[in-house]
Motif scaffolding. Structure first.
Motif, PDB file in Angstrom:
ATOM      1  N   ARG A  86       0.956  -1.170   0.123  1.00  0.00           N
ATOM      2  CA  ARG A  86       0.005   0.128   0.018  1.00  0.00           C
ATOM      3  C   ARG A  86       0.753   1.189  -0.210  1.00  0.00           C
ATOM      4  NH1 ARG A  86      -4.398  -2.304   4.202  1.00  0.00           N
ATOM      5  NH2 ARG A  86      -5.564  -3.388   2.929  1.00  0.00           N
ATOM      6  N   LYS A  87       1.863   1.273   0.692  1.00  0.00           N
ATOM      7  CA  LYS A  87       2.783   2.335   0.960  1.00  0.00           C
ATOM      8  C   LYS A  87       3.374   2.471  -0.501  1.00  0.00           C
ATOM      9  CE  LYS A  87       3.722   2.641   5.675  1.00  0.00           C
ATOM     10  NZ  LYS A  87       4.417   2.242   6.838  1.00  0.00           N
ATOM     11  N   ARG A  92       4.035   7.785  -6.798  1.00  0.00           N
ATOM     12  CA  ARG A  92       3.709   8.181  -8.311  1.00  0.00           C
ATOM     13  C   ARG A  92       4.420   7.560  -9.234  1.00  0.00           C
ATOM     14  NH1 ARG A  92       4.648  11.680 -12.177  1.00  0.00           N
ATOM     15  NH2 ARG A  92       6.540  12.660 -11.149  1.00  0.00           N
ATOM     16  N   GLU A  93       5.686   7.432  -9.318  1.00  0.00           N
ATOM     17  CA  GLU A  93       6.557   6.900 -10.276  1.00  0.00           C
ATOM     18  C   GLU A  93       6.312   5.389 -10.716  1.00  0.00           C
ATOM     19  OE1 GLU A  93       8.585  10.210  -8.533  1.00  0.00           O
ATOM     20  OE2 GLU A  93       7.804   8.381  -7.630  1.00  0.00           O
ATOM     21  N   ILE A 106       6.575  -8.742  -3.013  1.00  0.00           N
ATOM     22  CA  ILE A 106       5.987  -7.760  -4.221  1.00  0.00           C
ATOM     23  C   ILE A 106       6.882  -7.420  -5.306  1.00  0.00           C
ATOM     24  CG2 ILE A 106       5.589  -5.253  -4.097  1.00  0.00           C
ATOM     25  CD1 ILE A 106       5.298  -5.402  -0.697  1.00  0.00           C
ATOM     26  N   LEU A 107       6.036  -7.314  -6.333  1.00  0.00           N
ATOM     27  CA  LEU A 107       6.456  -6.442  -7.725  1.00  0.00           C
ATOM     28  C   LEU A 107       6.109  -5.267  -7.915  1.00  0.00           C
ATOM     29  CD1 LEU A 107       8.249  -6.851 -10.282  1.00  0.00           C
ATOM     30  CD2 LEU A 107       6.133  -7.995 -11.281  1.00  0.00           C
ATOM     31  N   ALA A 108       7.072  -4.270  -8.238  1.00  0.00           N
ATOM     32  CA  ALA A 108       6.807  -3.280  -8.652  1.00  0.00           C
ATOM     33  C   ALA A 108       7.467  -2.770  -9.996  1.00  0.00           C
ATOM     34  CB  ALA A 108       7.289  -2.087  -7.614  1.00  0.00           C
ATOM     35  N   ILE A 109       6.802  -2.016 -10.870  1.00  0.00           N
ATOM     36  CA  ILE A 109       7.237  -1.728 -12.127  1.00  0.00           C
ATOM     37  C   ILE A 109       7.133  -0.342 -12.490  1.00  0.00           C
ATOM     38  CG2 ILE A 109       7.021  -2.162 -14.588  1.00  0.00           C
ATOM     39  CD1 ILE A 109       5.498  -4.516 -13.977  1.00  0.00           C
ATOM     40  N   THR A 110       8.318   0.293 -12.890  1.00  0.00           N
ATOM     41  CA  THR A 110       8.554   1.610 -13.316  1.00  0.00           C
ATOM     42  C   THR A 110       9.329   1.919 -14.292  1.00  0.00           C
ATOM     43  OG1 THR A 110       8.956   3.918 -12.045  1.00  0.00           O
ATOM     44  CG2 THR A 110      10.408   2.157 -11.710  1.00  0.00           C
ATOM     45  N   MET A 111       9.386   3.142 -14.872  1.00  0.00           N
ATOM     46  CA  MET A 111      10.242   3.346 -15.991  1.00  0.00           C
ATOM     47  C   MET A 111      11.519   4.293 -15.496  1.00  0.00           C
ATOM     48  SD  MET A 111       8.996   2.221 -18.815  1.00  0.00           S
ATOM     49  CE  MET A 111       9.197   3.512 -20.252  1.00  0.00           C
ATOM     50  N   VAL A 112      12.676   4.140 -15.794  1.00  0.00           N
ATOM     51  CA  VAL A 112      13.775   4.715 -15.307  1.00  0.00           C
ATOM     52  C   VAL A 112      14.568   5.015 -16.489  1.00  0.00           C
ATOM     53  CG1 VAL A 112      13.894   3.887 -13.144  1.00  0.00           C
ATOM     54  CG2 VAL A 112      15.131   2.584 -14.953  1.00  0.00           C
ATOM     55  N   ARG A 113      15.778   6.201 -16.305  1.00  0.00           N
ATOM     56  CA  ARG A 113      16.608   6.459 -17.452  1.00  0.00           C
ATOM     57  C   ARG A 113      17.660   5.518 -17.531  1.00  0.00           C
ATOM     58  NH1 ARG A 113      15.361  10.980 -14.603  1.00  0.00           N
ATOM     59  NH2 ARG A 113      17.468  10.940 -13.522  1.00  0.00           N
ATOM     60  N   TYR A 148      -0.608  -3.704 -26.094  1.00  0.00           N
ATOM     61  CA  TYR A 148      -0.913  -2.463 -25.424  1.00  0.00           C
ATOM     62  C   TYR A 148      -2.202  -2.493 -24.545  1.00  0.00           C
ATOM     63  CZ  TYR A 148       2.107  -0.826 -28.887  1.00  0.00           C
ATOM     64  OH  TYR A 148       3.487  -0.291 -29.594  1.00  0.00           O
ATOM     65  N   ARG A 149      -2.875  -3.431 -24.505  1.00  0.00           N
ATOM     66  CA  ARG A 149      -3.816  -3.698 -23.333  1.00  0.00           C
ATOM     67  C   ARG A 149      -3.189  -3.793 -22.024  1.00  0.00           C
ATOM     68  NH1 ARG A 149      -6.827  -8.583 -26.604  1.00  0.00           N
ATOM     69  NH2 ARG A 149      -4.663  -8.694 -26.721  1.00  0.00           N
ATOM     70  N   MET A 150      -2.081  -4.155 -21.882  1.00  0.00           N
ATOM     71  CA  MET A 150      -1.258  -4.246 -20.647  1.00  0.00           C
ATOM     72  C   MET A 150      -0.455  -2.977 -20.467  1.00  0.00           C
ATOM     73  SD  MET A 150      -2.134  -7.377 -19.859  1.00  0.00           S
ATOM     74  CE  MET A 150      -0.927  -7.447 -18.409  1.00  0.00           C
ATOM     75  N   ALA A 151      -0.502  -1.969 -21.298  1.00  0.00           N
ATOM     76  CA  ALA A 151       0.180  -0.777 -21.103  1.00  0.00           C
ATOM     77  C   ALA A 151      -0.163  -0.122 -19.660  1.00  0.00           C
ATOM     78  CB  ALA A 151       0.354  -0.014 -22.150  1.00  0.00           C
ATOM     79  N   ARG A 152      -1.291  -0.184 -19.419  1.00  0.00           N
ATOM     80  CA  ARG A 152      -1.608   0.298 -17.888  1.00  0.00           C
ATOM     81  C   ARG A 152      -0.576   0.430 -16.892  1.00  0.00           C
ATOM     82  NH1 ARG A 152      -2.647   3.809 -14.677  1.00  0.00           N
ATOM     83  NH2 ARG A 152      -4.528   3.762 -13.169  1.00  0.00           N
ATOM     84  N   ILE A 153       0.149  -0.883 -17.029  1.00  0.00           N
ATOM     85  CA  ILE A 153       1.117  -1.170 -15.687  1.00  0.00           C
ATOM     86  C   ILE A 153       2.249  -0.058 -15.908  1.00  0.00           C
ATOM     87  CG2 ILE A 153       0.581  -3.584 -15.614  1.00  0.00           C
ATOM     88  CD1 ILE A 153       2.949  -4.202 -16.930  1.00  0.00           C
ATOM     89  N   VAL A 154       2.570   0.464 -16.962  1.00  0.00           N
ATOM     90  CA  VAL A 154       3.798   1.237 -17.269  1.00  0.00           C
ATOM     91  C   VAL A 154       3.317   2.634 -17.359  1.00  0.00           C
ATOM     92  CG1 VAL A 154       5.366  -0.214 -18.081  1.00  0.00           C
ATOM     93  CG2 VAL A 154       3.911   0.875 -19.594  1.00  0.00           C
ATOM     94  N   GLN A 155       2.062   3.161 -17.393  1.00  0.00           N
ATOM     95  CA  GLN A 155       1.525   4.495 -17.655  1.00  0.00           C
ATOM     96  C   GLN A 155       2.271   5.305 -18.739  1.00  0.00           C
ATOM     97  OE1 GLN A 155       1.041   6.379 -13.844  1.00  0.00           O
ATOM     98  NE2 GLN A 155      -0.591   4.901 -13.309  1.00  0.00           N
TER      99      GLN A 155
END
Length: 155
Positions: A86-87, A92-93, A106-113, A148-155
């Motif tokens: 939850r935390k 936001r990222e 837990i698995l988290a997914i984000t975009m990084v440089r 692209y139907r799964m694209a929500r996970i990477v915003q």
């Protein structure tokens, strides 16, 4: 509250919209052999019941200066998993946070440089959450398939 199951027509509408959300109700109706009003009413009902949401997504295949990062988190005690997740979900990222079965909690997914940006993010945002015991991160380098139907996970 009773949940309404999607019938064959609902699923066909969702399938068509998932291919191209800009498809007109008239075109979908013609393809399915129903009236435009039927399509319009069903889409409205599914949206109101939060069964579907029509939105636009960025195409990650077009980004050249970012990487998809997977952050696997091990929590100190099983009883802390939900609270840590939850935390993390408030960060936001992070485009995806899920409680997992298996090696990590837990698995988290984000975009990084790059890997340095990932390290800064993990040490500054994730490792500081009470209950996080250990993290392991991986960077996606070549995407063979991107639905692209799964694209929500990477915003």
């Amino acid at each position: 509250m009773t949940r309404r199951r999607l019938d064959d027509v609902d699923r066909a509408i969702v399938n068509r919209l998932s291919q191209d959300a800009r498809t007109s109700n008239r075109q979908i109706a013609a393809e399915l052999g129903v009236t435009e009003g039927t399509v319009r009413a069903r889409v409205k009902r599914m949206e109101e019941k939060k069964q579907i949401r029509i939105t636009a997504f960025t195409n990650i295949d077009r980004f050249r200066d970012v990487c998809l990062a997977y952050i696997w988190v091990e929590v100190e005690r099983t009883s802390q998993v939900r609270e840590v997740a939850r935390k993390m979900a408030t960060i936001r990222e992070l485009g995806f946070v899920g409680e997992m079965l298996g090696r990590s909690d837990i698995l988290a997914i984000t975009m990084v440089r790059d890997h340095e940006h990932l390290a800064e993010f993990v040490y500054g945002q994730i490792s500081s959450i009470p209950g996080v015991r250990r993290t392991e991160s991986t960077l996606g380098v070549n995407f063979v398939k991107h639905d692209y139907r799964m694209a929500r996970i990477v915003q």
